[in-house]
Design an enzyme around this catalytic site. Structure first.
Site, PDB file in Angstrom:
ATOM      1  N   SER A  21       0.803  -1.220   0.000  1.00 48.04           N
ATOM      2  CA  SER A  21       0.000   0.000   0.000  1.00 48.04           C
ATOM      3  C   SER A  21       0.840   1.275   0.000  1.00 48.04           C
ATOM      4  CB  SER A  21      -0.962  -0.001   1.198  1.00 48.04           C
ATOM      5  OG  SER A  21      -1.965  -0.983   1.027  1.00 48.04           O
ATOM      6  N   LYS A  75     -10.616  -4.220  11.572  1.00 46.54           N
ATOM      7  CA  LYS A  75     -11.649  -3.656  10.690  1.00 46.54           C
ATOM      8  C   LYS A  75     -13.008  -3.504  11.367  1.00 46.54           C
ATOM      9  CE  LYS A  75      -9.476  -5.044   6.366  1.00 46.54           C
ATOM     10  NZ  LYS A  75      -9.617  -5.723   5.076  1.00 46.54           N
ATOM     11  N   ASN A  96     -12.243  -0.186   6.478  1.00 50.27           N
ATOM     12  CA  ASN A  96     -10.836  -0.323   6.083  1.00 50.27           C
ATOM     13  C   ASN A  96     -10.190   1.022   5.758  1.00 50.27           C
ATOM     14  OD1 ASN A  96     -12.026   0.125   3.494  1.00 50.27           O
ATOM     15  ND2 ASN A  96     -10.295  -0.920   2.535  1.00 50.27           N
ATOM     16  N   ASP A 111     -13.196  -2.259   0.644  1.00 53.82           N
ATOM     17  CA  ASP A 111     -12.817  -3.653   0.379  1.00 53.82           C
ATOM     18  C   ASP A 111     -13.799  -4.334  -0.573  1.00 53.82           C
ATOM     19  OD1 ASP A 111     -10.439  -3.958   1.791  1.00 53.82           O
ATOM     20  OD2 ASP A 111     -11.456  -4.436   3.665  1.00 53.82           O
ATOM     21  N   ALA A 136     -15.586 -14.884   8.225  1.00 50.71           N
ATOM     22  CA  ALA A 136     -16.713 -13.961   8.373  1.00 50.71           C
ATOM     23  C   ALA A 136     -16.312 -12.740   9.199  1.00 50.71           C
ATOM     24  CB  ALA A 136     -17.895 -14.683   9.033  1.00 50.71           C
ATOM     25  N   GLY A 138     -13.808  -9.019   9.407  1.00 51.61           N
ATOM     26  CA  GLY A 138     -13.919  -7.717   8.757  1.00 51.61           C
ATOM     27  C   GLY A 138     -13.801  -7.772   7.252  1.00 51.61           C
ATOM     28  N   GLY A 250      -4.987 -12.136  -4.893  1.00 53.73           N
ATOM     29  CA  GLY A 250      -5.567 -11.035  -4.144  1.00 53.73           C
ATOM     30  C   GLY A 250      -5.036  -9.660  -4.510  1.00 53.73           C
TER      31      GLY A 250
END
Length: 289
Positions: A21, A75, A96, A111, A136, A138, A250
């Site tokens: 990032s 999150k 996020n 997201d 299940a 964030g 991803g």
């Protein structure tokens, strides 16, 4: 009024030293002629407990940051410390991206959009009658929303916390219609009937190595996608590919959620294609293409 050209933003999470990032955001900022810095705020590297989260938010706000991204495991935990939530963040119950503005902390969720765009481009013709979602938390709540928006007929949800999986299924059924989602107590009860598998757990990250489902459950007819992107090819994706499955990394989700977060932080329209090309450059340079 002089247009703002200097921005400081960050990422709060655990075990995030290999995050791409900072490079993605700062290069896009430079392309817009901005003085744009992106700082990793890693509770693992700082030897801090998860309970340090509110203090870290205070720190970044006091230092004049425009905002911060939020990742695992915060999150959902971050929500009590925010002033407002966007419609997406409120609906999903996960954040996020936090924007600091006029003394307020506004939580957003980019997201779901990241997953939606990545899947649409990477697996455009994938069969979508039924899929299994692992996780299940964030990230999982955002991915689940995106999956049903993508037209998955039915989404099975597995989480080690059964109650969390059941709550997510209930929320989705309330939003998309009865019977669209259900919690399962074992991946083995779903994958033989599913078209594909989505991993939205941290398993596969360098800090959480391993594979989140038994390899014996994977069949060549399955498509398999992972939200983990460090490493880009997780053990799950490598195993799935070796079995003849179509796979989706991803990285694309990371690019598209980052592009939307960039827009929220500085009000400039990012070039997602340019950011995607830069992401691929980074991965190639690291031998992680």
């Amino acid at each position: 009024m002089t247009e703002k050209t200097s921005y400081r933003v960050g990422l709060i999470g655990a075990g995030i030293q290999l995050s791409k990032s900072p490079a993605l955001h700062m290069r896009e900022g430079a392309a817009h002629g901005l003085d744009y810095s992106y700082e990793l705020v890693d509770v693992t590297a700082r030897h801090l407990p998860d309970s340090a989260l509110p203090d870290l938010l205070d720190e970044l706000e006091a230092r004049g940051f425009a905002g911060t991204n939020i990742t695992h495991p915060f999150k959902q935990a971050v929500i009590p410390y925010l002033s407002e939530l966007s419609d997406d963040a409120r609906m999903l119950g996960a954040v996020n991206t936090v924007v600091f503005t006029d003394g307020k902390r506004i939580g957003h969720n980019t997201d779901w959009y990241g997953f939606y765009e990545n899947f649409s481009r990477g697996l455009p013709h994938a069969k979508r009658d039924r899929a299994l979602l692992l996780g299940a938390g964030g990230a999982g709540v955002a991915v689940a929303h995106a999956a049903l928006k993508l037209g998955m007929g039915r989404l099975d949800i597995f989480d080690r916390d059964q109650a969390r999986a059941e709550k997510l299924a209930d929320d989705l059924n309330g939003r998309f219609g009865a019977g669209r989602a259900s919690a399962v107590d074992d991946p083995a009860s779903s994958l033989p009937h599913a078209d594909g598998l989505i991993n939205a757990t941290p398993i596969g990250m360098l800090a959480h190595p391993g594979i989140p489902v038994s390899p014996d459950l994977l069949e060549p007819r399955h498509w398999v996608t992972d939200i983990v992107y460090v490493p880009l090819v997780t053990e799950l994706l490598a195993t799935a590919k070796s079995k003849g499955c179509r796979t989706l990394q991803g990285g694309g989700m990371t690019v598209f959620q980052a592009a939307e977060a960039f827009r929220l932080f500085c009000g400039r329209e990012p070039d997602a294609e340019r950011m995607s090309a830069h992401f691929n450059e980074i991965c190639a340079a690291e031998g992680n293409a």
